[in-house]
Design an enzyme around this catalytic site. Structure first.
Site, PDB file in Angstrom:
ATOM      1  N   ASP A 144     -29.837 -29.161  85.148  1.00  0.00           N
ATOM      2  CA  ASP A 144     -28.790 -29.512  84.158  1.00  0.00           C
ATOM      3  C   ASP A 144     -29.017 -29.547  82.590  1.00  0.00           C
ATOM      4  O   ASP A 144     -29.681 -30.282  82.052  1.00  0.00           O
ATOM      5  CB  ASP A 144     -27.991 -31.074  84.434  1.00  0.00           C
ATOM      6  CG  ASP A 144     -26.512 -31.070  83.875  1.00  0.00           C
ATOM      7  OD1 ASP A 144     -26.507 -30.434  82.773  1.00  0.00           O
ATOM      8  OD2 ASP A 144     -25.876 -31.749  84.524  1.00  0.00           O
ATOM      9  N   LYS A 148     -23.790 -30.224  75.407  1.00  0.00           N
ATOM     10  CA  LYS A 148     -23.677 -30.527  74.214  1.00  0.00           C
ATOM     11  C   LYS A 148     -24.532 -31.345  73.291  1.00  0.00           C
ATOM     12  O   LYS A 148     -25.545 -32.105  74.012  1.00  0.00           O
ATOM     13  CB  LYS A 148     -22.264 -31.771  74.474  1.00  0.00           C
ATOM     14  CG  LYS A 148     -21.201 -30.945  74.817  1.00  0.00           C
ATOM     15  CD  LYS A 148     -19.997 -32.084  75.100  1.00  0.00           C
ATOM     16  CE  LYS A 148     -18.810 -31.490  75.538  1.00  0.00           C
ATOM     17  NZ  LYS A 148     -17.800 -32.343  76.180  1.00  0.00           N
ATOM     18  N   THR A 217     -32.529 -15.918  93.123  1.00  0.00           N
ATOM     19  CA  THR A 217     -31.422 -16.761  94.012  1.00  0.00           C
ATOM     20  C   THR A 217     -30.163 -15.702  93.860  1.00  0.00           C
ATOM     21  O   THR A 217     -29.931 -14.806  93.117  1.00  0.00           O
ATOM     22  CB  THR A 217     -30.814 -18.041  93.234  1.00  0.00           C
ATOM     23  OG1 THR A 217     -30.614 -17.765  91.938  1.00  0.00           O
ATOM     24  CG2 THR A 217     -32.062 -19.112  93.419  1.00  0.00           C
TER      25      THR A 217
END
Length: 239
Positions: A144, A148, A217
């Site tokens: 992840d 921000k 992927t």
């Protein structure tokens, strides 16, 4: 935390709660196939968390290089890597139960014997269960990015984390990261270039071409068609 209302109360009662969390536990809904795979294959491929060091040789019944992946998602590429490299032992850690189920389903179907998985927080597993100097490679693919600025402190790649990884790698072992978010790639390079005991394996700049062992992927292929990049970084433990 059980009977404690919050962390402060638990700590006041002397209950240790880990501050560093690599992931937030996400249960999600299991499909029938995933539930069946957990039932069928967890006994042979799943590892329960214990506050004691693993003997990796006993775990696989052989002495071979160990490749550990943090956050394997649905496990597709991890299973593919384990199948393509039978000479190595693979170890996956993921907190998302449907992902663990999907990975076991795929691995079980292919009859893999060189893969083990855990459903737990990776930081805790590293600290309590992985022996120092025991890993040939650690993989962190598409973590992840916490876009921000105020969330950057939640990113898993931090100086403390990369030193923990280094301790578990054998000297000469590699830490391989990949991301499709360029600012995160730049941030990873910044953290790693400043980290003692690591050397960047890139010969030109900070990034390396995708190595053959990392499967591409569907998501990456789609991204490439849209002109999106993926950045691979591979650092080697030098000391």
């Amino acid at each position: 935390m059980g009977q404690y209302k919050n962390q402060e109360e638990a700590e006041a009662a002397g209950v240790y709660i880990s501050k560093v969390r690599s992931f937030v536990k996400r249960e999600g809904r299991l499909t029938k196939g995933q539930a069946k795979a957990l039932e069928s294959f967890w006994p042979t491929m799943g590892i329960e968390f214990k506050d004691e060091m693993l003997s990796l040789q006993d775990l696989y019944g052989r002495d071979a290089p160990v490749v550990l992946e943090i956050g394997f998602g649905m496990g597709k590429s991890l299973v593919e890597m384990a199948q393509n490299d039978p000479q190595s032992n693979f170890f996956g850690i993921e907190v998302h139960r449907p992902g663990v189920g999907a990975c076991l389903s795929e691995a079980g179907e292919r009859g893999l014997t060189n893969l083990r998985v855990m459903e737990y927080d990776a930081v805790e597993v590293f600290k309590k269960m992985i022996p120092d100097g025991s890993l040939a490679r650690v993989q962190l693919y598409f973590p992840d990015p916490w876009h921000k600025k105020r969330h950057h402190k939640r990113r898993i790649v931090q100086p403390e984390f990369v030193q923990m990884v280094r301790e578990k790698l054998a000297v000469g072992g590699k830490f391989h990261m990949a991301t499709d978010w360029e600012p995160y790639a730049e941030y990873m390079a910044e953290v790693m270039n400043a980290a003692p005991g690591y050397e960047n394996t890139a010969t030109d700049g900070d990034y390396v071409p995708r190595p053959d062992y990392r499967p591409i992927t569907k998501f990456e292929v789609r991204g490439q068609k849209l002109g999106h990049g993926v950045w691979d970084l591979i650092y080697q433990r030098t000391e």
